[in-house]
Design a protein around this motif. Structure first.
Motif, PDB file in Angstrom:
ATOM      1  N   VAL A 250     -33.922  21.775  -4.370  1.00  0.00           N
ATOM      2  CA  VAL A 250     -34.739  20.736  -3.444  1.00  0.00           C
ATOM      3  C   VAL A 250     -33.786  19.814  -2.841  1.00  0.00           C
ATOM      4  O   VAL A 250     -33.241  18.791  -3.413  1.00  0.00           O
ATOM      5  CB  VAL A 250     -35.922  20.089  -4.312  1.00  0.00           C
ATOM      6  CG1 VAL A 250     -36.941  19.137  -3.219  1.00  0.00           C
ATOM      7  CG2 VAL A 250     -36.647  21.183  -5.059  1.00  0.00           C
ATOM      8  N   THR A 255     -37.546  23.288  -0.450  1.00  0.00           N
ATOM      9  CA  THR A 255     -36.824  24.014  -1.645  1.00  0.00           C
ATOM     10  C   THR A 255     -36.419  25.098  -1.156  1.00  0.00           C
ATOM     11  O   THR A 255     -36.584  26.050  -0.400  1.00  0.00           O
ATOM     12  CB  THR A 255     -38.121  24.454  -2.517  1.00  0.00           C
ATOM     13  OG1 THR A 255     -38.822  23.301  -2.961  1.00  0.00           O
ATOM     14  CG2 THR A 255     -37.618  25.513  -3.702  1.00  0.00           C
ATOM     15  N   ARG A 284     -42.301  25.929   2.240  1.00  0.00           N
ATOM     16  CA  ARG A 284     -41.185  25.651   1.137  1.00  0.00           C
ATOM     17  C   ARG A 284     -41.074  24.206   1.270  1.00  0.00           C
ATOM     18  O   ARG A 284     -39.940  23.247   0.585  1.00  0.00           O
ATOM     19  CB  ARG A 284     -39.893  26.162   1.576  1.00  0.00           C
ATOM     20  CG  ARG A 284     -39.900  27.646   1.328  1.00  0.00           C
ATOM     21  CD  ARG A 284     -38.664  28.314   1.907  1.00  0.00           C
ATOM     22  NE  ARG A 284     -38.492  29.658   1.818  1.00  0.00           N
ATOM     23  CZ  ARG A 284     -38.185  30.293   0.627  1.00  0.00           C
ATOM     24  NH1 ARG A 284     -37.770  29.765  -0.527  1.00  0.00           N
ATOM     25  NH2 ARG A 284     -38.113  31.626   0.786  1.00  0.00           N
ATOM     26  N   GLY A 285     -41.785  23.355   1.930  1.00  0.00           N
ATOM     27  CA  GLY A 285     -41.881  21.821   1.965  1.00  0.00           C
ATOM     28  C   GLY A 285     -42.565  21.276   3.163  1.00  0.00           C
ATOM     29  O   GLY A 285     -42.810  22.099   4.387  1.00  0.00           O
TER      30      GLY A 285
END
Length: 341
Positions: A250, A255, A284-285
């Motif tokens: 991360v 990520t 992913r974020g």
């Protein structure tokens, strides 16, 4: 109009100016009948290397071989090369025809043979109808065409171009890039061009040498440099890139499928990013949309992670975006590349 073409072998070339070393043991092979660009930021040593190839300077160490013959210390006028400067440097008191003919006259060529060679060179650059004009009556692009015709009329094995398009407006630059490539292919001459413009180099060069601080970071085709950069500098200099540093997986709230190894950073091109609904399975974020710019074919979105990190995404035109919106960031694992830091 054709010329012979020569390969270039640069081996261990170092150049110092006082206590400063400008070139650090440069070694490079440039193929005959190719278009090669020396690309890098100001001060990286690319113009110094060009001057060494042209014979305007000599290295402190190393050798330069052109067409199988060493020319490390051969004077400029005795080398199988010709140099086109950024400004063109035409003789203002001479007509276009006399400018192009100047070098041939100095070599003793005269009469019909001289006229034929000059006419061929002017036709190559589509300036035949301007033969009787004076340089002051021409546009910047026309003057640069004449400078190139004057260099090519000597039929050099190698044509050296020192930022030949930097003084032109953007539309003319785009046109002249295609023309330069066409002239190289039609004449068969080896072209070596210095530029700091990555888009220019990527469009016209068969191979590009990316320079930094007096060294060559990587040499390859535009596709190779873009898809497989070998260093962090090349990854950031060729095209645009989002570069992530940290132990992972991360980094800045994003990520990644595989963390970077020690001594590596992760890169992700803007065109490989997608925006999805915040918190969705693909995300992913989370990021915030800061800016939205329309370029015609794409939308360039400035994004900001929760840690304040700025990212760039290049999205299809028509993608609905609102500055300030909170969205999720998505990308395929295959588009993440690790390069040495």
């Amino acid at each position: 109009m054709t010329a012979s073409a020569s390969s270039i072998e640069i081996s261990g070339v170092t150049r110092r100016f006082g206590a400063a070393t400008v070139l650090h043991g440069i070694s490079l092979t440039i193929a005959a009948n190719s278009f090669h660009c020396l690309l890098g930021p100001s001060g990286c040593g690319k113009t110094t290397l060009m001057h060494l190839l042209a014979g305007l300077d000599v290295p402190d160490e190393g050798t330069i071989v052109i067409g199988g013959t060493e020319h490390t210390r051969t004077p400029a006028h005795r080398r199988p090369t010709n140099l086109v400067f950024q400004s063109g440097a035409l003789f203002p008191h001479m007509s276009v025809r006399d400018n192009v003919a100047f070098g041939l006259r100095s070599d003793g060529l005269k009469g019909p043979a001289l006229r034929t060679r000059v006419d061929e060179s002017l036709e190559l650059v589509a300036m035949g109808e301007f033969a009787g004009r004076m340089p002051a009556t021409l546009s910047g692009g026309q003057r640069q065409r004449i400078a190139i015709a004057r260099a090519l009329v000597k039929r050099p094995d190698v044509l050296l171009l020192d930022e030949p398009l930097s003084a032109l407006d953007l539309a003319l630059q785009l046109h002249m890039r295609r023309e330069l490539k066409r002239w190289q292919q039609e004449t068969g001459t080896t072209f070596v061009c210095v530029t700091h413009n990555q888009a220019e180099a990527m469009e016209i060069a068969d191979e590009i040498s990316v320079m930094r601080a007096g060294t060559i970071e990587q040499t390859g085709s535009a596709q190779e440099l873009y898809a497989a950069p070998e260093t962090r500098f090349v990854a950031g200099f060729i095209g645009e890139n989002n570069i992530f540093t940290g132990p992972g997986p991360v980094i800045d709230g994003i990520t990644f499928p595989t963390p970077a190894a020690d001594g590596q950073v992760l890169t992700l091109r803007p065109e490989h990013l997608r925006l999805v609904e915040a918190g969705s399975d693909d995300s992913r974020g989370g990021v915030r949309v800061d800016t939205v710019g329309f370029t015609g074919r794409t939308i360039r979105a400035g994004l900001r992670t929760g840690t304040g990190r700025e990212l760039l995404a290049e999205l299809p035109a028509g993608t609905p975006l609102t500055p300030g919106a909170e969205v999720g960031l998505a990308f395929d694992a295959g588009h993440v590349y690790a390069v040495p830091s």
